[in-house]
Enzyme design. Sequence first.
Site, PDB file in Angstrom:
ATOM      1  N   ASP A   1      32.704  -2.859   5.903  1.00 49.36           N
ATOM      2  CA  ASP A   1      31.960  -3.423   7.025  1.00 49.36           C
ATOM      3  C   ASP A   1      31.844  -4.936   6.831  1.00 49.36           C
ATOM      4  O   ASP A   1      32.854  -5.594   6.665  1.00 49.36           O
ATOM      5  CB  ASP A   1      30.597  -2.745   7.165  1.00 49.36           C
TER       6      ASP A   1
ATOM      7  N   ARG B   1      33.832 -12.395  13.223  1.00 54.37           N
ATOM      8  CA  ARG B   1      32.471 -12.558  12.699  1.00 54.37           C
ATOM      9  C   ARG B   1      32.425 -13.570  11.559  1.00 54.37           C
ATOM     10  O   ARG B   1      32.107 -13.249  10.415  1.00 54.37           O
ATOM     11  CB  ARG B   1      31.886 -11.228  12.241  1.00 54.37           C
TER      12      ARG B   1
END
Length: 369
Positions: free
Chosen positions: A190, A243
């Site tokens: 993640d 991100r």
Amino acid sequence: MQSRAALRLSAASAAMALAAGVGVVLSMPEASAATGSATGYATQNGGTTGGTGGKTVRATTGTAIHAALCGRASSSTPIIIEVEGTINHANTAKVSGASCNTAAGVLELKQISNVTIVGVGSGAVFDQLGIHIREASNIIIQNVTVKNVKKSGSPTSNGGDAIGMERGVRNVWVDHTTLEASGGESEGYDGLFDMKDNTQYVTLSYSILRNSGRGGLVGSSESDLSNGYISYHHNLYQNIDSRAPLLRGGTAHIYNNHYVNLNESGINSRAGARAKVDNNYFEDSKDVLGTFYTDAAGYWQVSGNVFDNVTWSSPGTENHPAGPNPQSNTTVSIPYGYTLDPAACLPSVVSRTAGAGKGLQVSNGNCTV
């Protein structure tokens, strides 16, 4: 389907007794291996000093780190934990005590304050084991490597986040760390550096984030807007899909970072977020700044950045790149002092300073280490 990141990789008495059994040496108060002072937003809200003034403890296992936390007089008693060696699932067990709230399979910094964790000696590596900060304040993490933390597959830890913060976290300084994965979500990973559920006054400095589908986020959803006041400076983002970071609401100061191979998008300001983006060097990357994957707009103030072989996609309903000629669409006031390195020298400066094991070297603001 494999992510691009993966493809590019090519692939006290009871406490004292417990400490002795798990690899902790308790010592008298002494100078910390950590050096320097917090920077950026971590200097605000009373500042971030970690365990300064407390006892220094040496730990060689995750269980030993937990034992040191549990051996304090209270959950707020200052402590400096010097870590050496490899910390993994095999040597990280839950330890109980009135001054801690730990868990197995993760380094748990929960409901505590005034702690410094610093790598020393031959280095500290958290291998497949994440660092979880929850309901905590005044935390320093310095000179450690955290790698290959998974949320699926085996073993799993910390929801797949290398370092994750949530629920009322305040004043954290993460400095000279190396955070890395070996792919993206389809490979079980993640984020490398995630903040959510009311996390504020955080600085990430002189660190490496690489080989991951997701660099990190501020806010877990478009309704999680209670986070903010985050500084990112002198970091290397390398081979990251997206991100870098993702901002949902809040304010971020992003300066003097070197970005290489952002494969899909970079700084993603959305849902009302405001980012001051100063003197960064973007290289061999795509869509390094904008609002992506949503129509909930974010904002940015830009100056002094270098765009070296950066490509930009066409605007769309949920794709709003800032380029090819990024312009400011807001203003952001910064409450602390800082000195900007010229962007052109960042590839050299960041390569010499960022990451664990670099001797905690920093820039003087004039392209000199």
